[in-house]
Design an enzyme around this catalytic site. Structure first.
Site, mmCIF file in Angstrom:
data_model
loop_
_atom_site.group_PDB
_atom_site.id
_atom_site.type_symbol
_atom_site.label_atom_id
_atom_site.label_comp_id
_atom_site.label_asym_id
_atom_site.label_seq_id
_atom_site.Cartn_x
_atom_site.Cartn_y
_atom_site.Cartn_z
ATOM 1 N N ARG A 1 68.124 41.522 33.583
ATOM 2 C CA ARG A 1 67.475 40.224 33.869
ATOM 3 C C ARG A 1 68.378 39.065 33.442
ATOM 4 O O ARG A 1 68.438 38.035 34.099
ATOM 5 C CB ARG A 1 66.127 40.152 33.145
ATOM 6 C CG ARG A 1 65.058 40.992 33.821
ATOM 7 C CD ARG A 1 63.915 41.335 32.883
ATOM 8 N NE ARG A 1 63.196 40.188 32.387
ATOM 9 C CZ ARG A 1 62.465 40.181 31.273
ATOM 10 N NH1 ARG A 1 62.362 41.279 30.544
ATOM 11 N NH2 ARG A 1 61.826 39.107 30.897
ATOM 12 N N LYS B 1 60.047 30.322 26.502
ATOM 13 C CA LYS B 1 59.352 29.455 27.477
ATOM 14 C C LYS B 1 57.828 29.530 27.319
ATOM 15 O O LYS B 1 57.154 28.511 27.165
ATOM 16 C CB LYS B 1 59.731 29.851 28.925
ATOM 17 C CG LYS B 1 61.217 29.713 29.224
ATOM 18 C CD LYS B 1 61.538 30.063 30.660
ATOM 19 C CE LYS B 1 61.359 31.528 30.999
ATOM 20 N NZ LYS B 1 62.302 32.443 30.348
ATOM 21 N N ARG C 1 58.442 41.400 21.529
ATOM 22 C CA ARG C 1 57.384 40.601 22.177
ATOM 23 C C ARG C 1 56.179 41.464 22.536
ATOM 24 O O ARG C 1 56.296 42.565 23.045
ATOM 25 C CB ARG C 1 57.931 39.954 23.449
ATOM 26 C CG ARG C 1 56.823 39.352 24.309
ATOM 27 C CD ARG C 1 57.314 38.351 25.295
ATOM 28 N NE ARG C 1 58.311 38.845 26.218
ATOM 29 C CZ ARG C 1 58.965 38.052 27.088
ATOM 30 N NH1 ARG C 1 58.704 36.767 27.125
ATOM 31 N NH2 ARG C 1 59.851 38.552 27.896
ATOM 32 N N ARG D 1 55.208 44.212 27.900
ATOM 33 C CA ARG D 1 55.535 44.095 29.319
ATOM 34 C C ARG D 1 56.444 45.243 29.756
ATOM 35 O O ARG D 1 57.324 45.652 29.004
ATOM 36 C CB ARG D 1 56.258 42.760 29.569
ATOM 37 C CG ARG D 1 55.324 41.645 29.912
ATOM 38 C CD ARG D 1 56.007 40.325 29.923
ATOM 39 N NE ARG D 1 57.250 40.298 30.700
ATOM 40 C CZ ARG D 1 57.907 39.171 30.978
ATOM 41 N NH1 ARG D 1 57.459 38.026 30.560
ATOM 42 N NH2 ARG D 1 59.021 39.203 31.672
ATOM 43 N N ARG E 1 64.150 29.765 40.128
ATOM 44 C CA ARG E 1 65.182 30.588 39.492
ATOM 45 C C ARG E 1 66.411 30.754 40.364
ATOM 46 O O ARG E 1 67.323 31.504 40.010
ATOM 47 C CB ARG E 1 64.624 31.971 39.177
ATOM 48 C CG ARG E 1 63.639 31.931 38.048
ATOM 49 C CD ARG E 1 63.383 33.321 37.507
ATOM 50 N NE ARG E 1 62.157 33.296 36.748
ATOM 51 C CZ ARG E 1 62.021 33.869 35.569
ATOM 52 N NH1 ARG E 1 63.005 34.494 35.021
ATOM 53 N NH2 ARG E 1 60.859 33.809 34.956
#
Ligand SMILES: Nc1ncnc2c1ncn2[C@@H]1O[C@H](COP(=O)(O)OP(=O)(O)O)[C@@H](O)[C@H]1O
Length: 310
Positions: free
Chosen positions: A247, A96, A207, A236, A172
């Protein structure tokens, strides 16, 4: 002679000021096309003032005059169609943020990432931030009363209203989608990045974020440009394999409800594909929406002018 001035915003109008042409009389309901104006169909919002003067015999005279704003030169012929309103959704690390960077660059939309708003609260050490972090660490959704207001306020800021918005990772859940529907906030397109689970884990653990530019990297798929950037990259706190599984579970529990709210505007894209290929698909969809908006804008302007004048 009685003069009546009506301000009018002419959408597809004149590159040049319309000549002060007029119809000698309006009483015969002449269609607008019969007025001798020098209009060229172009999408420029140039406000004009239409003056209607009546003499004692009630024969009317129409005059197009540029408005004060147009005369002062403050009106720029920059009409764009209604700005785009886009939502982008997908599992964690489906791409995203990466696609949002590309969309933002090409279309100038204001990128609003719910996760970034929350992380900013956490960083600022606010009460909401502290509460949010407890939920985020467990891979759970932050309660709606915290996140709904935050997103709503950001969406209603003038920059987002003027340039259009790109809402990333929100809504969400059904309650968040309903809250937006209640505010009549609806997207033109709901992009869904569809990605397989094994690819997703690999993306999460690789990431990295550049805290200086905000740019997202991947150690393998989109590595930093130089050593200096590489040295300052951060990860993160919820980008671990263990946390991403939680998640993902939350994502699967809620996604169907959200999709049902937007089923008429969903655009599903294969998120497993390379970054550039994913963007090509999204780009095509956004350009065609813009074209359609532009066409509708011109058509409604033409209809509105004819209706108003006749
Ligand atoms: N199409 C893609 N192919 C390969 N890697 C990708 C692709 N899209 C994103 N990535 C990488 O995967 C990671 C997660 O992408 P990101 O855009 O941050 O996901 P999200 O915002 O959905 O959580 C990032 O490191 C990014 O560089």
């Amino acid at each position: 002679m009685v003069s009546l001035g009506i301000s009018f915003s002419c959408v597809a109008a004149a590159r040049t000021t319309p000549s002060l042409a007029s119809s000698p009389s309006c009483s015969n309901n002449k269609p607008f096309a019969s007025l001798h104006t020098t209009r060229s169909l172009e999408t420029s919002r140039v406000p004009f003032r239409l003056e209607i003067s009546y003499d004692r015999r009630f024969s009317a005279e129409l005059r197009w005059k540029p408005s004060a704003a147009a005369r002062s030169g403050s009106v720029v012929a920059t009409t764009k169609p209604e700005p785009l309103k886009i939502m982008i959704s997908g599992a964690p690390a489906s791409g995203k943020g990466t696609q949002c960077e590309l969309i933002e660059k090409k279309y100038g939309l204001v990128h609003i990432a719910a996760g970034d708003l929350l992380r900013a609260e956490i960083g600022a050490g606010t009460e909401n931030g502290k509460r949010a972090k407890e939920y985020m660490e467990k891979g759970m959704l932050v309660p709606s009363e915290i996140v709904v207001m935050m997103v709503k306020e950001r969406l209603l800021q003038p920059d987002a209203q003027e340039k259009g918005w790109l809402l990333d990772g929100y809504p969400r859940s059904l309650s968040q989608a309903t809250a937006l529907e209640d505010l009549r906030i609806r997207p033109d397109l709901f992009i869904l990045l569809d990605i397989s689970e094994d690819i997703l884990i690999e993306r999460v653990v690789g990431r990295r974020l550049d805290p200086v530019t905000g740019k997202i990297y991947h150690l393998k798929y989109s590595p930093p440009e130089n050593e200096e950037i590489a040295a300052r990259l951060t990860q993160r706190f919820d980008d671990t394999e263990e946390k991403v599984k939680l998640r993902l579970k939350t994502h699967h529990l809620n996604v169907e409800d959200v999709l049902s709210t937007y089923k008429d505007v969903i655009f599903k894209v294969n998120g497993d594909a390379p970054i550039e290929d994913v963007f090509v698909e999204i780009d095509k969809a956004l350009s065609s929406i813009l074209e359609e908006k532009s066409r509708i804008d011109s058509a409604s302007m033409a209809a509105g002018m004819t209706h108003w004048i006749c």
